[in-house]
Design a protein around this motif. Structure first.
Motif, PDB file in Angstrom:
ATOM      1  N   ALA A 185       0.842  -1.200   0.000  1.00 21.96           N
ATOM      2  CA  ALA A 185       0.000   0.000   0.000  1.00 21.96           C
ATOM      3  C   ALA A 185       0.878   1.252   0.000  1.00 21.96           C
ATOM      4  O   ALA A 185       0.604   2.214  -0.721  1.00 21.96           O
ATOM      5  CB  ALA A 185      -0.919   0.005   1.218  1.00 21.96           C
ATOM      6  N   LEU A 204       1.222   5.003  -2.183  1.00 20.86           N
ATOM      7  CA  LEU A 204       0.823   6.267  -1.547  1.00 20.86           C
ATOM      8  C   LEU A 204       1.978   7.247  -1.387  1.00 20.86           C
ATOM      9  O   LEU A 204       1.788   8.440  -1.275  1.00 20.86           O
ATOM     10  CB  LEU A 204       0.251   5.980  -0.144  1.00 20.86           C
ATOM     11  CG  LEU A 204      -0.989   5.097  -0.067  1.00 20.86           C
ATOM     12  CD1 LEU A 204      -1.366   4.850   1.383  1.00 20.86           C
ATOM     13  CD2 LEU A 204      -2.151   5.738  -0.810  1.00 20.86           C
ATOM     14  N   VAL A 243      -6.860  -7.007   1.974  1.00 17.12           N
ATOM     15  CA  VAL A 243      -7.828  -5.922   2.162  1.00 17.12           C
ATOM     16  C   VAL A 243      -9.212  -6.488   2.480  1.00 17.12           C
ATOM     17  O   VAL A 243      -9.925  -5.989   3.358  1.00 17.12           O
ATOM     18  CB  VAL A 243      -7.889  -5.015   0.910  1.00 17.12           C
ATOM     19  CG1 VAL A 243      -9.159  -4.192   0.892  1.00 17.12           C
ATOM     20  CG2 VAL A 243      -6.686  -4.094   0.865  1.00 17.12           C
ATOM     21  N   PHE A 268      -5.709   2.005  -4.998  1.00 15.53           N
ATOM     22  CA  PHE A 268      -4.852   2.852  -4.173  1.00 15.53           C
ATOM     23  C   PHE A 268      -4.334   4.069  -4.927  1.00 15.53           C
ATOM     24  O   PHE A 268      -4.156   5.128  -4.341  1.00 15.53           O
ATOM     25  CB  PHE A 268      -3.712   2.028  -3.561  1.00 15.53           C
ATOM     26  CG  PHE A 268      -4.078   1.511  -2.209  1.00 15.53           C
ATOM     27  CD1 PHE A 268      -5.018   0.516  -2.070  1.00 15.53           C
ATOM     28  CD2 PHE A 268      -3.531   2.065  -1.054  1.00 15.53           C
ATOM     29  CE1 PHE A 268      -5.414   0.070  -0.816  1.00 15.53           C
ATOM     30  CE2 PHE A 268      -3.916   1.628   0.203  1.00 15.53           C
ATOM     31  CZ  PHE A 268      -4.856   0.627   0.322  1.00 15.53           C
ATOM     32  N   LEU A 291      -7.933   6.204  -5.771  1.00 16.37           N
ATOM     33  CA  LEU A 291      -8.794   6.586  -4.651  1.00 16.37           C
ATOM     34  C   LEU A 291      -7.987   6.817  -3.373  1.00 16.37           C
ATOM     35  O   LEU A 291      -8.141   7.830  -2.703  1.00 16.37           O
ATOM     36  CB  LEU A 291      -9.856   5.502  -4.395  1.00 16.37           C
ATOM     37  CG  LEU A 291     -10.720   5.087  -5.585  1.00 16.37           C
ATOM     38  CD1 LEU A 291     -11.639   3.948  -5.197  1.00 16.37           C
ATOM     39  CD2 LEU A 291     -11.540   6.276  -6.066  1.00 16.37           C
ATOM     40  N   GLY A 292      -7.096   5.872  -3.054  1.00 15.23           N
ATOM     41  CA  GLY A 292      -6.351   5.966  -1.802  1.00 15.23           C
ATOM     42  C   GLY A 292      -5.392   7.133  -1.784  1.00 15.23           C
ATOM     43  O   GLY A 292      -5.304   7.891  -0.807  1.00 15.23           O
ATOM     44  N   ARG A 293      -4.687   7.299  -2.891  1.00 17.55           N
ATOM     45  CA  ARG A 293      -3.680   8.344  -2.952  1.00 17.55           C
ATOM     46  C   ARG A 293      -4.270   9.751  -2.828  1.00 17.55           C
ATOM     47  O   ARG A 293      -3.777  10.555  -2.026  1.00 17.55           O
ATOM     48  CB  ARG A 293      -2.906   8.179  -4.262  1.00 17.55           C
ATOM     49  CG  ARG A 293      -1.630   8.935  -4.364  1.00 17.55           C
ATOM     50  CD  ARG A 293      -1.024   8.602  -5.738  1.00 17.55           C
ATOM     51  NE  ARG A 293      -0.005   9.560  -6.102  1.00 17.55           N
ATOM     52  CZ  ARG A 293       1.241   9.464  -5.712  1.00 17.55           C
ATOM     53  NH1 ARG A 293       1.638   8.490  -4.958  1.00 17.55           N
ATOM     54  NH2 ARG A 293       2.123  10.376  -6.071  1.00 17.55           N
ATOM     55  N   LEU A 334      -6.878  10.587  -1.305  1.00 14.14           N
ATOM     56  CA  LEU A 334      -7.303  10.708   0.084  1.00 14.14           C
ATOM     57  C   LEU A 334      -6.095  10.984   0.993  1.00 14.14           C
ATOM     58  O   LEU A 334      -6.139  11.855   1.873  1.00 14.14           O
ATOM     59  CB  LEU A 334      -7.976   9.395   0.497  1.00 14.14           C
ATOM     60  CG  LEU A 334      -8.879   9.445   1.704  1.00 14.14           C
ATOM     61  CD1 LEU A 334     -10.137  10.228   1.368  1.00 14.14           C
ATOM     62  CD2 LEU A 334      -9.257   8.030   2.150  1.00 14.14           C
ATOM     63  N   TYR A 335      -5.031  10.256   0.734  1.00 10.45           N
ATOM     64  CA  TYR A 335      -3.805  10.384   1.524  1.00 10.45           C
ATOM     65  C   TYR A 335      -3.203  11.790   1.356  1.00 10.45           C
ATOM     66  O   TYR A 335      -2.830  12.450   2.323  1.00 10.45           O
ATOM     67  CB  TYR A 335      -2.825   9.315   1.030  1.00 10.45           C
ATOM     68  CG  TYR A 335      -1.528   9.204   1.783  1.00 10.45           C
ATOM     69  CD1 TYR A 335      -1.500   8.785   3.107  1.00 10.45           C
ATOM     70  CD2 TYR A 335      -0.311   9.496   1.156  1.00 10.45           C
ATOM     71  CE1 TYR A 335      -0.304   8.644   3.788  1.00 10.45           C
ATOM     72  CE2 TYR A 335       0.887   9.355   1.836  1.00 10.45           C
ATOM     73  CZ  TYR A 335       0.888   8.930   3.148  1.00 10.45           C
ATOM     74  OH  TYR A 335       2.080   8.801   3.813  1.00 10.45           O
ATOM     75  N   SER A 393     -12.110   1.829 -10.440  1.00 11.69           N
ATOM     76  CA  SER A 393     -11.647   1.524  -9.089  1.00 11.69           C
ATOM     77  C   SER A 393     -12.807   1.502  -8.103  1.00 11.69           C
ATOM     78  O   SER A 393     -12.855   0.656  -7.215  1.00 11.69           O
ATOM     79  CB  SER A 393     -10.611   2.560  -8.633  1.00 11.69           C
ATOM     80  OG  SER A 393      -9.594   2.689  -9.594  1.00 11.69           O
ATOM     81  N   LEU A 443     -13.853  -1.620  -5.896  1.00 15.20           N
ATOM     82  CA  LEU A 443     -13.881  -1.440  -4.444  1.00 15.20           C
ATOM     83  C   LEU A 443     -15.276  -1.740  -3.894  1.00 15.20           C
ATOM     84  O   LEU A 443     -15.426  -2.391  -2.854  1.00 15.20           O
ATOM     85  CB  LEU A 443     -13.449  -0.014  -4.080  1.00 15.20           C
ATOM     86  CG  LEU A 443     -13.384   0.289  -2.587  1.00 15.20           C
ATOM     87  CD1 LEU A 443     -12.310  -0.559  -1.912  1.00 15.20           C
ATOM     88  CD2 LEU A 443     -13.119   1.759  -2.312  1.00 15.20           C
ATOM     89  N   SER A 476       1.705   6.263  -9.795  1.00 15.81           N
ATOM     90  CA  SER A 476       1.950   6.718  -8.426  1.00 15.81           C
ATOM     91  C   SER A 476       3.402   7.133  -8.223  1.00 15.81           C
ATOM     92  O   SER A 476       3.684   8.077  -7.514  1.00 15.81           O
ATOM     93  CB  SER A 476       1.634   5.596  -7.436  1.00 15.81           C
ATOM     94  OG  SER A 476       0.256   5.489  -7.264  1.00 15.81           O
TER      95      SER A 476
END
Lengths: 307, 528
Positions: B21, B25, B86, B146, B149-151, B153-154, B189, B193, B371
């Motif tokens: 992960a 990120l 996950v 990731f 969506l995750g990145r 957010l991060y 994504s 998810l 990323s």
């Protein structure tokens, strides 16, 4: 800078060009902000030493950094960190020089010394590979990003011809002392880049300048805020392929440095150092028209030093 | 000893999940890019793709997984697969938040569905196309979730904290500029998810035993595993604790058998059984009287998941159509503008990807390069490569340009789609060629100087030549151009830029810039 100082300076600059006053006189009108009180010189030109050594000697001849930085003031030192490049290529300001300036500001009692640039390449790589990030941190200065739009505030430039509004980095608005530390380089579009062109790194949208008469915008910006001091690094000078440079072979080792409060005068001298004629550079005439300074070097009292 | 397996699995899987992960990120590049391939080494589909493109020890990760499966069963799914882990995290929390006491129960294998998906993933691969494999690959789906969506957010969290600190004049934490959302990648994504969230919270690892082709494939292999989960019928009192704990729903109490082809090797059952009747032991041991019964089932007449898949495909097509429509209207509007629209013949694939064919045939669109690219120059595509390259990354100069001194994408790519280049190779790798559109250039239209393109050009393939009224105008020397896109990125003209990079079908070697030594210019006297 206080609002009052700003207005005074604006009036002063206007008077200076319209009546043809000598800038020494202006210095005596505006205490603390120009060399006037401490030094009889309008500019110091020095050659023959390492960048930081030349700076020591040159600033001493102006009464030291304490003539410009008062205790508890916040200072912004704005070098050119535009490119992800190593110091040998001289696309960015000499890191040793930047560090020495930061040290002098702190020694003069500065509360904080901030260093930033709105870089062209990836800012973290520029900061790291130019050597400036480490040099500044070691010297006790604070490195700040120039790549965050939220840190830029929209301002109005009342005296500008084209650049009527622009977004300026908040530190430029809030700092007491603004020290501009450009590196002298060849530039493919403006021929030479020096002090005035370096100011493009304190605004957010440079594209606007490029779209709308670049030389006029370069001349327009200092009507918002002129640096309180300009220190021009000409230790290594990129003579071609500027402003990014292709290889180390693009540079020559000139071992020179200029210091002045007059951003137009220092650019005029820098352009001559580069081997060009100040009047042939488009933004110079426009800057004089706006009353930002003089490019008549003969009228200035220049302290020429050699190491 | 038998109770050791589960805590061992939990700890190791969390470590692996965090590592995988984090590389998606890590926008500050805290982890050196040279570590990425070690971290993704055991990911099955990327490793297979890499084997098909480059072979050698660098791509032996999947062989390790095959061997592990033959010994331990599908432990890949519980220990290594980030998307699997996950799902465990999701069902862990789903269980916590549920009021009613949650229990899994035995479910029949969905053979029709799982073998269909396996076929969808494998058959195109035999014909050299990796796109469907990539779209179904659990690691690549994890990567897309990731990255897209995750990145964001991060980074938003980082920016929120940074902005708060800036308010109090602390500048140590810098906000990061967010890449613009790539709608198709985000939608895909979100769908994956969503499916994972629903399936994992309701049915544990059902996704891994229906949709996931890697799970199904390893399931075929795990029938021959040396170690297997077995129920000792002599001591088992059918308390059902093991079946309740089984995320794969593969423990059948009726005949006290375990469908090991669906077992993901989580070892929850071992710790659930109080009588030690369920064990993990050699599959051919004499103690084992009852041979494993693989529960087969007649194909279902109606296939709900295939339905939803069909729905999904039609949805994507509708979406793609809508996108094209938007593009077409945009184009129609542009006709009113005096600027000439840019028509690129090919997109640029990242440096080291040999050519479009090699790239399209080996990229699983995991978006790790998206990323990892420090300049944000690599973005997920929509239809730039055509349908067979859906979501595969391309170089997008409007988002960022390729840093001349950077080789990160080739270093991190786990599939061999982007091959690693030395910095010397990279600096002469031509991924596209800049084309100048004089008609759009401000020097031509406004008669003012600009030169932003030439300013940014690392090789000076874009140089300024004399034009009217002492102005200079750009000119491209194609042999010198590497296609980095810095000129296109820097060009201030909108909506259509005056310089752009057209991709190459096959990447070429650019000419090295000629280096002439400058004269030493020591200063004898000031010229003023």
């Amino acid at each position: 800078m206080k609002r009052r100082d700003f207005i005074y300076k604006g009036i002063g600059a206007g008077v200076l060009t319209s009546v043809g006053f000598h800038s020494e006189l202006l210095g005596s009108v505006l205490p603390g902000k120009t060399f006037g009180l401490a030094s009889p010189y309008d500019m110091v030109a020095i050659r023959g030493g390492e960048a930081e050594v030349m700076f020591e000697k040159a600033i001493a001849s102006l009464g030291g950094m304490k003539a410009f930085v008062k205790p508890n003031q916040t200072v912004v030192v704005k070098p050119n960190i535009g490119w992800d490049s190593v110091p040998e290529k001289a696309a960015d300001t000499n890191p040793k020089l930047v560090a020495r300036i930061v040290e002098h500001c702190l020694r003069a009692g500065a509360k904080e010394v901030y260093v930033f640039d709105n870089t062209c390449d990836n800012w973290q790589k520029c900061y790291a590979n130019s050597g400036i990030e480490k040099a500044v941190k070691d010297a006790g200065g604070k490195i700040v990003t120039g790549k965050s739009e939220s840190m830029y505030q929209e301002v109005e430039l009342k005296n500008a011809k084209i650049l009527k509004t622009t977004k300026v980095h908040e530190l430029i608005m809030s700092c007491d002392v603004f020290i501009n530390v450009p590196v002298l380089k060849h530039h493919h579009s403006t021929t030479v880049t020096a002090a005035m062109k370096n100011m493009m790194g304190v605004v957010w949208d440079r594209g606007y300048w490029h779209r709308n008469d670049l030389p006029q915008c370069i001349a327009d910006f200092p009507t918002f805020r002129k640096p309180d001091l300009n220190i021009l690094d000409a230790y290594k000078v990129m003579k071609k392929n500027g402003p990014r440079g292709v290889s180390v072979e693009d540079t020559i080792t000139l071992k020179a440095q200029l210091i002045s409060t007059d951003i137009v005068a220092i650019d005029a001298a820098a352009i001559k150092l580069f081997g060009a004629e100040p009047s042939s550079i488009a933004y110079m005439g426009k800057a004089v028209e706006l009353g930002l300074g003089t490019m008549d070097l003969d009228s200035l009292n220049i302290n020429r030093l050699t190491i | 000893m038998i109770k050791f397996w589960k805590p061992f699995r939990v700890i190791l899987s969390i470590v692996i999940l965090l590592m995988v992960a984090f590389i998606f990120l890590d926008f500050r590049q805290n982890i050196s890019s040279s570590w990425y391939q070690t971290i993704t080494y055991l990911q099955f589909v990327p490793s297979v793709t890499r084997f098909l493109t480059v072979a050698g020890i660098v791509s032996a990760g999947f062989i390790v997984v095959l061997l592990l499966t033959l010994i331990f069963g599908r432990v890949y799914c519980s220990f290594i697969c980030p998307l699997g882990i996950v799902q465990d995290v999701i069902s862990f929390f789903a269980k916590k938040f549920r009021r009613k006491k949650f229990r899994f129960k035995y479910g029949k294998p969905k053979n029709m569905i799982r073998y269909s998906f396996l076929g969808i993933a494998i058959i195109p691969l035999l014909f050299g196309s990796v796109i469907l494999t990539g779209l179904l690959d659990p690691y690549s789906n994890f990567g897309r979730i990731f990255t897209n969506l995750g990145r964001p957010l991060y980074i938003s969290t980082n920016n929120l904290l940074a902005e708060l600190l800036i308010r109090i004049k602390v500048y140590s934490m810098a906000p990061e500029q967010m890449a613009s959302f790539d709608i198709p990648a985000v939608i895909y994504s979100v769908i994956i998810l969503g499916v994972i969230l629903v399936m994992a919270s309701k049915w544990g690892r059902l996704y891994c035993n229906t949709v996931c082709p890697v799970g199904t494939f390893l399931g075929l292999l795990s029938r021959f595993s040396i170690l297997k989960i077995r129920i000792d019928q002599s001591t088992c009192n059918k308390c059902a604790k093991c079946a309740i704990a089984c995320k794969s729903q593969c423990i059948n109490l009726k005949d006290q058998s375990v469908d090991f082809s669906r077992c993901v090797g989580c070892f929850n059952c071992l710790n659930a059984c109080e009588d030690k009747s369920i064990t993990y032991r050699l599959s051919f041991s004499k103690k084992d009287k009852e041979p494993l019964k693989v529960v087969e089932q007649a194909p279902e007449k109606k296939n709900p998941v295939n339905q939803s898949k069909r729905q999904f495909i039609s949805d994507s097509l509708v979406l793609a159509g809508a996108m094209l429509g938007i593009k077409a209207t945009a184009r129609a509007e542009d006709k009113e503008s005096k600027l000439i629209p840019i028509e690129k013949e090919f997109p640029c694939s990242p440096p080291g990807s040999v050519g479009l064919k090699h790239f399209n045939n080996s990229c699983t669109a995991c978006h790790l390069c998206v990323s990892a690219c420090p300049n944000g120059a690599i973005r997920p595509s929509l239809l730039q490569y055509g349908l067979e390259g859906f979501l595969q990354p391309f170089m997008d100069p409007s988002a960022g340009y390729c840093n001349f001194d950077c080789t990160v994408c080739g270093e991190v790519c786990p599939t061999g789609a982007i091959l690693p280049l030395t910095i010397e190779e990279k600096q002469v790798t031509q991924i596209g060629i800049a084309k100048f559109v004089k008609h759009n250039c401000v020097v031509h239209t406004d008669g003012t100087l600009c030169g932003a393109c030439s300013e940014h050009c690392p090789t000076k393939a874009v140089k300024m030549i004399p034009y009217k009224n002492e102005l200079n105008i750009p000119e491209v020397e194609p042999e010198l151009c590497v296609g980095c896109g810095a000129c296109e990125h820097a060009c201030p003209v909108r909506p259509h830029r005056a310089i752009y990079v057209d991709g190459l079908e096959v990447q070429q070697i650019a000419k090295k810039p000629e280096i002439k030594e400058s004269k030493e210019g020591s200063l004898e006297e000031f010229p003023f």
